[in-house]
Design a protein around this motif. Structure first.
Motif, PDB file in Angstrom:
ATOM      1  N   ARG A 167       2.115   7.940   2.168  1.00  0.00           N
ATOM      2  CA  ARG A 167       1.765   6.534   2.285  1.00  0.00           C
ATOM      3  C   ARG A 167       0.799   6.116   1.170  1.00  0.00           C
ATOM      4  NH1 ARG A 167       4.109   4.138   5.725  1.00  0.00           N
ATOM      5  NH2 ARG A 167       4.684   6.166   6.563  1.00  0.00           N
ATOM      6  N   ARG A 168      -0.193   6.941   0.940  1.00  0.00           N
ATOM      7  CA  ARG A 168      -1.182   6.629  -0.099  1.00  0.00           C
ATOM      8  C   ARG A 168      -0.511   6.598  -1.483  1.00  0.00           C
ATOM      9  NH1 ARG A 168      -6.563   6.299  -0.872  1.00  0.00           N
ATOM     10  NH2 ARG A 168      -7.336   7.160  -2.833  1.00  0.00           N
ATOM     11  N   ILE A 169       0.360   7.583  -1.723  1.00  0.00           N
ATOM     12  CA  ILE A 169       1.060   7.613  -3.018  1.00  0.00           C
ATOM     13  C   ILE A 169       1.893   6.343  -3.182  1.00  0.00           C
ATOM     14  CG2 ILE A 169       2.863   8.803  -4.353  1.00  0.00           C
ATOM     15  CD1 ILE A 169       1.901  11.441  -3.068  1.00  0.00           C
ATOM     16  N   ALA A 170       2.630   5.977  -2.128  1.00  0.00           N
ATOM     17  CA  ALA A 170       3.491   4.787  -2.207  1.00  0.00           C
ATOM     18  C   ALA A 170       2.653   3.537  -2.492  1.00  0.00           C
ATOM     19  CB  ALA A 170       4.272   4.628  -0.910  1.00  0.00           C
ATOM     20  N   GLN A 171       1.487   3.448  -1.851  1.00  0.00           N
ATOM     21  CA  GLN A 171       0.626   2.266  -2.087  1.00  0.00           C
ATOM     22  C   GLN A 171       0.190   2.198  -3.552  1.00  0.00           C
ATOM     23  OE1 GLN A 171      -2.255   3.223   0.893  1.00  0.00           O
ATOM     24  NE2 GLN A 171      -1.232   2.019   2.501  1.00  0.00           N
ATOM     25  N   PHE A 172      -0.177   3.341  -4.109  1.00  0.00           N
ATOM     26  CA  PHE A 172      -0.604   3.366  -5.519  1.00  0.00           C
ATOM     27  C   PHE A 172       0.561   3.009  -6.450  1.00  0.00           C
ATOM     28  CE2 PHE A 172      -4.917   5.071  -6.505  1.00  0.00           C
ATOM     29  CZ  PHE A 172      -5.420   5.034  -5.210  1.00  0.00           C
ATOM     30  N   ILE A 173       1.758   3.502  -6.131  1.00  0.00           N
ATOM     31  CA  ILE A 173       2.922   3.204  -6.977  1.00  0.00           C
ATOM     32  C   ILE A 173       3.191   1.699  -6.967  1.00  0.00           C
ATOM     33  CG2 ILE A 173       5.453   3.427  -7.112  1.00  0.00           C
ATOM     34  CD1 ILE A 173       5.129   6.377  -6.263  1.00  0.00           C
ATOM     35  N   VAL A 174       3.182   1.119  -5.773  1.00  0.00           N
ATOM     36  CA  VAL A 174       3.501  -0.309  -5.666  1.00  0.00           C
ATOM     37  C   VAL A 174       2.422  -1.152  -6.356  1.00  0.00           C
ATOM     38  CG1 VAL A 174       3.816  -2.214  -4.015  1.00  0.00           C
ATOM     39  CG2 VAL A 174       4.962  -0.011  -3.643  1.00  0.00           C
ATOM     40  N   ALA A 175       1.152  -0.734  -6.235  1.00  0.00           N
ATOM     41  CA  ALA A 175       0.083  -1.473  -6.928  1.00  0.00           C
ATOM     42  C   ALA A 175       0.254  -1.357  -8.447  1.00  0.00           C
ATOM     43  CB  ALA A 175      -1.280  -0.922  -6.493  1.00  0.00           C
ATOM     44  N   ALA A 176       0.570  -0.152  -8.930  1.00  0.00           N
ATOM     45  CA  ALA A 176       0.694   0.053 -10.383  1.00  0.00           C
ATOM     46  C   ALA A 176       1.840  -0.767 -10.959  1.00  0.00           C
ATOM     47  CB  ALA A 176       0.913   1.540 -10.673  1.00  0.00           C
TER      48      ALA A 176
END
Ligand code: SAM
Length: 332
Positions: A167-176
């Motif tokens: 979940r944390r990785i996905a959030q960072f990907i979407v923000a980037a």
């Protein structure tokens, strides 16, 4: 093309060192005179060894870049080697003109060539386009990471990579990607590293996410299940199926396919099994792993597991994913 300009496909010096090769040959023993489908040709390490041992080989690969290796073997073994481009999920129809077939071998996963070529985008160690398509067509890893919603991405990384911080990785990907689309392997690897950090001594933090994306891009679990049932349809009584897999999620599928009593496709959860159903696979061998000698020369063999079984005379089953433990991506 002259023979001297051919790539070296010998098992000793080839670009991809074949894993568990002796065990594969032993699983077909005696192999001379047999007709074997090599469903994952790669650099041709298995195919060459089987040809040298006197077999006829029908080789399949979905990666067009293996063609020069196939051409080399065609020159050397012109009447016993046949290369058919395509996916191994269709191995029965691809081999239909070459029957009857005595054995099928699958060496699941990526080849060293695919990993080593930065431009294929499989490796978080090499900078290249975020591609990961074995066949070179269809949706790429970049298409997925730039299009999926946070929840969809997280579910994918969790199901196919067993990534607990999905979940944390996905959030960072979407923000980037709000700033700019993610286009390269190193861009993605850095975003993942930023999201979950990196501990000395641990595997690279992008390992599981890259595995998950590769599996999704190439529909690897679907391909494996379809291939197992295709081999079941193709082989007659006495035929051997040998599968080398590289992680536990794949190995579980193969194990359950061979042994329905371990939760495979013919077991119903609702009906008590009064009588054991006819088994399609007999002589199911114990899982084999690489020994110390092989591991010292080829660390990639560490996670390899070989399973083999013999086809019985029972009718083949319809394709069924249930009961094989195929990971499913939860709907967002
Ligand atoms: C681990 S390598 C095989 C190496 C080979 N045994 C050797 O000794 O050189 C796996 C190969 O299978 C191919 N492959 C993976 N999935 C496939 C599929 N679904 N259909 C056809 N080929 C596939 C890959 O393109 C790759 O070349």
């Amino acid at each position: 093309m002259g023979k001297r300009s051919m790539p070296d496909t010998s098992s000793q010096a080839g670009p991809h060192v074949p894993v568990l090769l002796d065990e594969v040959l032993a699983a077909f023993d005696p192999i001379a005179g047999k007709r074997i489908v090599d469903g994952t040709f790669g650099a041709g390490g298995y195919s060459r060894a089987m040809l040298e041992a006197g077999a006829t080989v029908i080789a399949i690969d979905r990666d067009p870049s293996v063609q020069p290796f196939a051409d080399a073997l065609s020159v050397e073994f012109d009447d016993r080697f046949f290369f058919v481009p395509g996916t191994f999920s269709q191995l029965d129809s691809l081999a239909a003109d070459h029957g009857p077939i005595d054995g099928v071998v699958l060496d699941i996963g990526v080849s060293s060539m695919q990993l080593d070529q930065a431009e294929r985008g499989f490796s978080f160690m090499r900078d290249g386009p975020l591609d990961m398509r074995m066949s070179g067509s269809g949706e790429s890893a970049a298409d997925l990471v730039n299009a999926l919603e946070t929840e969809q991405l997280a579910n994918l990384l969790y199901a196919f990579g067993e990534e607990r911080k999905s979940r944390r990785i996905a959030q960072f990907i979407v923000a980037a990607r709000e700033t700019k689309p993610i286009e390269t392997t190193l861009e993605l690897a850095r975003i993942i590293e930023k999201s979950i950090g990196r501990k000395p001594g641990d595997a690279h933090p992008a390992t599981r996410s890259f595995q998950a994306l590769r599996i999704a891009v190439n529909a690897e679990f679907d391909q494996l299940v379809e291939a197992l049932f295709a081999a079941e349809r193709l082989l007659d009584e006495g035929g051997r199926l040998v599968v080398v897999s590289f992680h536990s999620l794949e190995d579980r599928i193969v194990k359950r396919f061979f042994d329905p009593e371990k939760g495979g496709p013919s077991q119903s959860r609702h009906m008590p099994q009064v009588q054991t159903e006819a088994r399609r696979w007999v002589e199911v061998a114990k899982a084999r792993k690489a020994g110390e000698a092989e591991l010292s020369g080829n660390p990639r063999a560490r996670s390899a597991v070989l399973r083999a079984a013999t086809r019985s005379d029972a009718d083949s089953r319809p394709v069924k994913f249930d009961g094989l433990g195929v990971p499913k991506v939860r709907e967002a």
